[in-house]
Design an enzyme around this catalytic site. Structure first.
Site, PDB file in Angstrom:
ATOM      1  N   ASP A 138      52.020  43.162  33.772  1.00 39.06           N
ATOM      2  CA  ASP A 138      51.374  43.296  35.087  1.00 39.06           C
ATOM      3  C   ASP A 138      51.784  44.615  35.748  1.00 39.06           C
ATOM      4  O   ASP A 138      52.701  45.299  35.281  1.00 39.06           O
ATOM      5  CB  ASP A 138      51.785  42.092  35.953  1.00 39.06           C
ATOM      6  N   GLU A 195      49.357  49.798  36.386  1.00 36.32           N
ATOM      7  CA  GLU A 195      48.363  50.880  36.638  1.00 36.32           C
ATOM      8  C   GLU A 195      49.018  52.247  36.593  1.00 36.32           C
ATOM      9  O   GLU A 195      48.320  53.203  36.226  1.00 36.32           O
ATOM     10  CB  GLU A 195      47.686  50.643  37.992  1.00 36.32           C
ATOM     11  N   ASP A 214      43.741  40.638  40.864  1.00 33.36           N
ATOM     12  CA  ASP A 214      43.866  39.770  42.033  1.00 33.36           C
ATOM     13  C   ASP A 214      42.537  39.520  42.722  1.00 33.36           C
ATOM     14  O   ASP A 214      42.194  40.142  43.731  1.00 33.36           O
ATOM     15  CB  ASP A 214      44.872  40.378  43.017  1.00 33.36           C
TER      16      ASP A 214
HETATM   17  C1  GLC Z   1      50.231  40.933  40.900  1.00 32.54           C
HETATM   18  C2  GLC Z   1      49.448  40.175  39.853  1.00 32.54           C
HETATM   19  C3  GLC Z   1      49.496  38.696  40.135  1.00 32.54           C
HETATM   20  C4  GLC Z   1      50.945  38.248  40.216  1.00 32.54           C
HETATM   21  C5  GLC Z   1      51.699  39.062  41.254  1.00 32.54           C
HETATM   22  C6  GLC Z   1      53.184  38.755  41.271  1.00 32.54           C
HETATM   23  O1  GLC Z   1      49.616  40.838  42.129  1.00 32.54           O
HETATM   24  O2  GLC Z   1      48.133  40.624  39.758  1.00 32.54           O
HETATM   25  O3  GLC Z   1      48.810  37.993  39.138  1.00 32.54           O
HETATM   26  O4  GLC Z   1      50.990  36.903  40.544  1.00 32.54           O
HETATM   27  O5  GLC Z   1      51.554  40.433  40.993  1.00 32.54           O
HETATM   28  O6  GLC Z   1      53.777  38.996  40.051  1.00 32.54           O
END
Ligand code: GLC
Length: 783
Positions: free
Chosen positions: A432, A435, A506
């Site tokens: 995650d 980017e 998200d």
């Molecule tokens: C980011 C991710 C989400 C996750 C959050 C905390 O926003 O896209 O899926 O729950 O981080 O890790």
């Protein structure tokens, strides 16, 4: 010779040929055309020095091609280059026209200057100077207030622009996870991997992924343009000027692959041959998965697991969001809330048939004494600022530093960390924030990373950062447990499908995000990412029962099948709503489990052809104008078509049936193709149809993959002519590549179904093969 920014190439003076490469000598610079195949040509201009190796293209696809070359004479002489499938006429300024062998013009460079439309008068700009002008350091009033400065974007000078003439029969697809609708005509997008907490409307032009692959559908055939340049770029499909579509990049070279196929199936197949195909996943990864930011102790995980089984919602995986880490330090475990021993909890979950998927972010907490940080500092693995200091921004753990994934050494180090996770008992990795996302503003363009030994700026690596991280993760995971790596990534670049499944980041618990799921997953599929999904129910915001019911129905065929939600919003597990919603939810998760063999067979098809599981109708019916812009129906493989309700309050809807005969999957009602029909769709109904002749394999419902051996195959047979190939292996490792597979072939003709096992390499023949004819309600044993 590297060309100046935005400088025209000028007159075509001459050319020479070296193997597959034709070098074109222009007044201002050199350009080249590499003929990889008859239907695959690469254009290149060095706007920066030399040619970099591609991140996305890792295989050499060159074939021997007969090429004929002819240069005209006269002042504006053009070079005509012909293969067995295409001809390319190249003129001054590297303008070109692409024709098929019948002489149909498929695409041509813009025949006029691109004039970007004004967005404000010069007076306005002057008046607004106070808001847009700098007030402190480099910041404007707007930026001080936390808004983006729109002038920044408008004033950016691209390094180069490639324009093409727009035609009435053109429809545009691909581009990965971009927002909005299936057909991208009339919209514009940016390729700059972005963390977007706001609603993903069609005004959000940059998303988490950069897949600069554009599919152009025309009456005479289908073209693809893959702009293989990871720098920030912009693709405008008739928004600025309805007579032109264009690509512009802020840096890097002009690297443009032209792909051609008479149909879209061939085009997707060719593109995925070029950039790689999504490999066969482990079978359980197609099962249902439950997740939430805020499952914050071992007891919560045990409770969720218990409830899943008690409510009889089949489920194969539970995800561990950042809560499990110690102070959000990656590759650590929070002992306080999760117990001293990760193995204990994970073993417990495994015993009950759950796999466990942990999140990992790239950012490493700046924290001397924390092993991962210390190792990175010692090995010099982190990016540095322009002054040579390790660059620090903020992510979940506070001050954070960023691994330089451009270097093999760093990727290897990171890959090695997977062993920590697998030793604890984790089965996969969810990458995650890659980017990379950062909370104290974006990383400045000049933060220094590397392309192996060469220093490169953040601006040049940004769009491939997630790609490189997921590549390292995938290689590390494979090494650590020998299984087919299940990596989910948020950010990636073209070709990233070789290494990871993706999700769309998200989203929110709103109807428009449910609606967008269909075109977004379909376009990801056309862009090589067959295994993709959205957060079912929406990540942020509060879902209600109706939305949940409709989301699970629409997502039944979403390759990644995961309900995920954010902390602070209503709990979103299926039992949090009414008992009716719970029943509907269960019914559709069970449908998913029944159809697992169909989905798994399609994954096998993806590995060989690149074709995705979820397909827009235009993929198979590219000449039917009724399907160019269908946003709320999709095919699953070629044989099923889903038409979910994605609007609040609706209990019936219009369905378009393409050519052929279609059957309601559940009742057998017949619909003739080429027509629009209103079908009923009460809250518990997913309109689902099978094509005449379809043979759809089913398994019995289990609470998780492998609960028991699948010893029966159930075939749902819809009258007509058709054939089907069913595939089976151990669903886990790479033995299938050594031929350990079982294959069954079924044929339906003249009202008779026959079939047999044709390969027995895996050696798990079914005890029963039962045929169900939904129409007559007949059921009989084939075996
Ligand atoms: C980011 C991710 C989400 C996750 C959050 C905390 O926003 O896209 O899926 O729950 O981080 O890790």
């Amino acid at each position: 010779m590297a060309k100046q920014k935005n400088q025209k190439l000028g007159k075509l003076l001459g050319y020479d040929r070296e193997g597959s490469v034709i070098r074109l000598h222009y007044e201002g610079a050199e350009a080249s055309v590499d003929i990889l195949r008859e239907d695959l040509i690469k254009l290149f201009v060095a706007y920066e020095s030399g040619e970099d190796e591609s991140y996305a293209v890792e295989e050499d696809l060159h074939q021997d091609v007969d090429i004929s070359l002819r240069k005209g004479s006269g002042a504006r002489a053009r070079l005509t280059l012909k293969t067995g499938r295409l001809s390319l006429v190249i003129g001054d300024d590297f303008t070109n026209a692409i024709y098929d062998t019948k002489g149909n013009l498929l695409a041509a460079s813009g025949d006029k200057e691109l004039v970007k439309p004004a967005r404000m008068t010069s007076e306005t700009e002057e008046k607004l100077g106070g808001i847009f002008g700098a007030v402190s350091d480099n910041k404007t009033v707007m930026e001080e207030e936390g808004h983006e400065n729109p002038l920044e974007k408008i004033k950016q000078v691209p390094a180069f622009i490639v324009t093409r003439q727009m035609h009435a029969d053109e429809h545009f697809y691909g581009l990965g996870d971009k927002t909005g609708f299936l057909d991208k005509r009339g919209y514009a997008f940016d390729n700059w991997n972005s963390d977007i907490p706001q609603t993903h409307t069609e005004q959000v032009t940059a998303t988490y992924k950069s897949i600069p692959f554009l599919i152009v559908r025309r009456d005479q055939g289908v073209l693809g343009f893959f702009y293989d340049n990871p720098c920030r770029s912009h693709i405008d499909l008739g928004r600025d000027d309805p007579e032109l579509y264009y690509y512009q990049a802020n840096g890097g070279n002009h690297v443009e692959y032209i792909l051609y196929s008479p149909d879209m199936v061939g085009l997707v197949s060719l593109y995925t041959e070029l950039t790689g195909r999504q490999p066969l996943p482990q079978l359980w990864t197609l099962g249902y998965q439950q997740s939430r930011l805020g499952y914050d102790s071992a007891s919560v995980f045990r409770r969720i697991a218990d409830q899943m089984r008690a409510y009889r919602i089949p489920c194969d995986a539970i995800h561990f969001d950042i809560d499990y880490m110690d102070g959000y330090r990656v590759f650590t475990w929070d002992r306080k809330y999760y117990g001293d021993c990760p193995q204990e909890l994970l073993k417990d979950l495994h015993k009950r048939g759950f796999h466990a998927v942990p999140i990992i972010d790239p950012g490493v907490k700046k924290d001397p004494g924390y092993a991962v940080y210390d190792e990175g500092i010692k090995g010099d693995y982190f990016a540095r600022d322009r002054n040579g200091q390790v660059y620090v921004n903020a992510v979940w753990p506070g001050d954070t530093v960023f691994p330089d994934f451009g270097r093999r050494q760093v990727r290897d180090w990171w890959a090695g960390k997977e062993k920590i996770l697998t030793d604890w008992g984790f089965d996969a990795t969810w990458d995650d924030m890659n980017e990379p996302a950062s909370f104290r503003g974006e990383l400045p363009d000049d933060v220094c990373f590397h392309r192996e030994d060469q220093p490169i700026s953040h601006a040049k690596i940004h769009n491939v950062y997630g790609y490189l991280m997921s590549k390292a993760t995938s290689q590390g995971l494979r090494k650590a447990n020998g299984k087919r790596p299940f990596v989910i990534t948020r950010a990636t670049y073209a070709g990233g499908q070789k290494y990871a499944t993706v999700w769309t980041g998200d989203n929110q618990s709103i109807w428009s995000h449910l609606q967008m799921m269909i075109p977004q997953l379909c376009n990801l599929g056309l862009s090589g990412f067959s295994l993709a999904g959205t957060d079912i129910g929406g990540f942020s915001g509060d879902a209600n029962g109706e939305l949940m019911a409709r989301w699970i129905e629409a997502a039944v065929f979403s390759p990644l099948f995961r309900n995920h939600s954010a902390v602070f919003c209503l709990f979103q597990e299926p039992w949090q709503f009414t008992s009716r919603v719970l029943d509907i939810y269960r019914e559709y998760v069970e449908l998913r489990y029944r159809l697992l063999p169909y989905l798994y067979d399609l994954c096998r098809v993806t590995e060989f052809t690149g074709l995705p599981l979820m397909r827009p109708l235009v993929l198979h019916y590219p000449n039917d104008p009724n399907v160019f812009a269908i946003n709320d129906q999709f095919l699953v493989g070629e044989d099923l078509m889903a038409a979910p309700v994605v609007d609040q309050g609706k209990t019936r809807r219009l369905v378009y049936f393409p050519q052929g005969t279609w059957y309601d999957y559940f009742t057998g009602t017949v619909y003739e193709g080429g027509s629009y029909q209103v079908v009923s769709a009460a809250l518990d109904q997913l309109p689902l149809f099978a094509r005449a002749g379809a043979i759809i394999p089913n398994w019995e419902v289990m609470q998780y993959v492998g609960e028991r051996e699948y010893d029966s195959l159930i075939l749902k047979v819809f009258p007509g002519r058709g054939s089907y190939r069913h595939y089976r292996d151990n669903g886990e490792d790479f033995d299938y590549r050594q031929g350990k597979v079982d294959i069954y072939e079924f044929i339906q003709e003249d009202g008779r179904l026959s079939g047999r096992q044709t390969v027995n390499g895996y050696g798990h023949p079914y005890a029963h093969i039962r045929v169900e004819e939904p129409l007559g309600g007949n059921s009989y044993e084939l075996k």
